[in-house]
Design an enzyme around this catalytic site. Sequence first.
Site, PDB file in Angstrom:
ATOM      1  N   LYS A  14       4.309  -2.002  21.938  1.00 30.49           N
ATOM      2  CA  LYS A  14       5.052  -2.366  20.522  1.00 30.49           C
ATOM      3  C   LYS A  14       4.991  -1.222  19.588  1.00 30.49           C
ATOM      4  CE  LYS A  14       2.125  -5.945  19.271  1.00 30.49           C
ATOM      5  NZ  LYS A  14       1.253  -6.007  20.409  1.00 30.49           N
ATOM      6  N   ARG A  89       1.337 -13.274  14.324  1.00 29.54           N
ATOM      7  CA  ARG A  89       0.481 -13.552  15.587  1.00 29.54           C
ATOM      8  C   ARG A  89       0.076 -14.962  15.812  1.00 29.54           C
ATOM      9  NH1 ARG A  89      -1.446  -7.953  15.851  1.00 29.54           N
ATOM     10  NH2 ARG A  89      -2.663  -7.440  17.971  1.00 29.54           N
ATOM     11  N   ARG A 128      -6.020   3.914  27.130  1.00 29.44           N
ATOM     12  CA  ARG A 128      -5.640   3.977  25.658  1.00 29.44           C
ATOM     13  C   ARG A 128      -6.844   4.381  25.112  1.00 29.44           C
ATOM     14  NH1 ARG A 128      -2.304   0.334  21.976  1.00 29.44           N
ATOM     15  NH2 ARG A 128      -4.159  -1.107  21.707  1.00 29.44           N
ATOM     16  N   ARG A 134      -9.907   4.332  20.311  1.00 35.81           N
ATOM     17  CA  ARG A 134      -9.813   3.035  19.582  1.00 35.81           C
ATOM     18  C   ARG A 134     -10.911   2.162  20.003  1.00 35.81           C
ATOM     19  NH1 ARG A 134      -4.265  -0.358  18.461  1.00 35.81           N
ATOM     20  NH2 ARG A 134      -5.635  -2.178  18.816  1.00 35.81           N
ATOM     21  N   ARG A 145      -9.235  -9.970  23.428  1.00 38.03           N
ATOM     22  CA  ARG A 145      -7.949  -9.984  22.685  1.00 38.03           C
ATOM     23  C   ARG A 145      -6.921 -10.684  23.590  1.00 38.03           C
ATOM     24  NH1 ARG A 145      -7.974  -3.832  22.351  1.00 38.03           N
ATOM     25  NH2 ARG A 145      -5.746  -4.236  21.570  1.00 38.03           N
TER      26      ARG A 145
HETATM   27  P1  AMP Z   1      -3.067  -4.369  16.780  1.00 40.03           P
HETATM   28  O1  AMP Z   1      -3.171  -2.932  16.315  1.00 40.03           O
HETATM   29  O2  AMP Z   1      -1.891  -5.035  16.388  1.00 40.03           O
HETATM   30  O3  AMP Z   1      -3.439  -4.537  18.057  1.00 40.03           O
HETATM   31  O4  AMP Z   1      -4.187  -5.130  15.737  1.00 40.03           O
HETATM   32  C1  AMP Z   1      -5.659  -4.696  16.085  1.00 40.03           C
HETATM   33  C2  AMP Z   1      -6.361  -5.920  15.402  1.00 40.03           C
HETATM   34  O5  AMP Z   1      -6.058  -6.049  14.041  1.00 40.03           O
HETATM   35  C3  AMP Z   1      -6.231  -7.101  15.988  1.00 40.03           C
HETATM   36  O6  AMP Z   1      -7.077  -7.537  17.361  1.00 40.03           O
HETATM   37  C4  AMP Z   1      -6.787  -8.281  14.914  1.00 40.03           C
HETATM   38  O7  AMP Z   1      -8.012  -8.365  14.880  1.00 40.03           O
HETATM   39  C5  AMP Z   1      -6.079  -7.555  13.838  1.00 40.03           C
HETATM   40  N1  AMP Z   1      -4.852  -7.942  13.377  1.00 40.03           N
HETATM   41  C6  AMP Z   1      -3.511  -6.997  13.318  1.00 40.03           C
HETATM   42  N2  AMP Z   1      -2.681  -7.581  12.855  1.00 40.03           N
HETATM   43  C7  AMP Z   1      -3.039  -9.062  12.822  1.00 40.03           C
HETATM   44  C8  AMP Z   1      -2.376 -10.265  12.237  1.00 40.03           C
HETATM   45  N3  AMP Z   1      -0.914 -10.314  12.137  1.00 40.03           N
HETATM   46  N4  AMP Z   1      -2.931 -11.349  12.206  1.00 40.03           N
HETATM   47  C9  AMP Z   1      -4.582 -11.349  12.514  1.00 40.03           C
HETATM   48  N5  AMP Z   1      -5.234 -10.295  12.694  1.00 40.03           N
HETATM   49  C10 AMP Z   1      -4.565  -8.984  13.056  1.00 40.03           C
END
Ligand code: AMP
Length: 190
Positions: A14, A89, A128, A134, A145
């Site tokens: 993404k 999400r 990654r 990260r 996740r």
């Molecule tokens: P990402 O970088 O999009 O994979 O997001 C990393 C982490 O941030 C996720 O595993 C969640 O803990 C939190 N997070 C990001 N976006 C959301 C969302 N829309 N709703 C809830 N938690 C989020």
Amino acid sequence: MLNIVIFGAPGSGKGTQSERIVEKYGLNHISTGDVLRAEIKNGTELGKTAKGYIDQGQLLPDELIIDILASTLDSFKDSKGVIFDGFPRTIAQAEALKKMLADRNQAVSVMLDLDVPEEELMKRLILRGQQSGRADDNEETIKKRLVVYHSQTAPLIDWYKSEGLYAHINGLGDLETITGEICAAIDKVK
Ligand code: AMP
């Protein structure tokens, strides 16, 4: 206004594809994950709360993330459109986004589902983690996740299908081909 939801499991590409689309179409980009990581880095209260959830591979509460999204959206002036990356999400978030955009006389134009097989997601995320450090890209948190993705996020596929906004994208292959498929789906709704 183009409002694009880029969707997919963790590691589906993404972020990478968003950067390319932003450049090509001149859109604003909201990555809720990036917003939260910046808050953590700056040591804010929100960052402290977010870290607890992120480290456990869990989603933040809907109300919290919806507030963050609304204020980011309002910070864009004279926007040609927005790419939403990592949001929504949950179904509650998708409904909130629909309302938030309707209040601004707008709507989601298309939802792009980057489809990547599970073994490939694991491989990409572990790599990654090794390269970027990260914190949530370690095997244990990745597994959590992916469980969260299947139980809370994947139901959005049917939700967006019922809204008539769903576009399937094959997320496996070379970057150019994937970007090409994405651009074709966007050009259809432009
Ligand atoms: P990402 O970088 O999009 O994979 O997001 C990393 C982490 O941030 C996720 O595993 C969640 O803990 C939190 N997070 C990001 N976006 C959301 C969302 N829309 N709703 C809830 N938690 C989020």
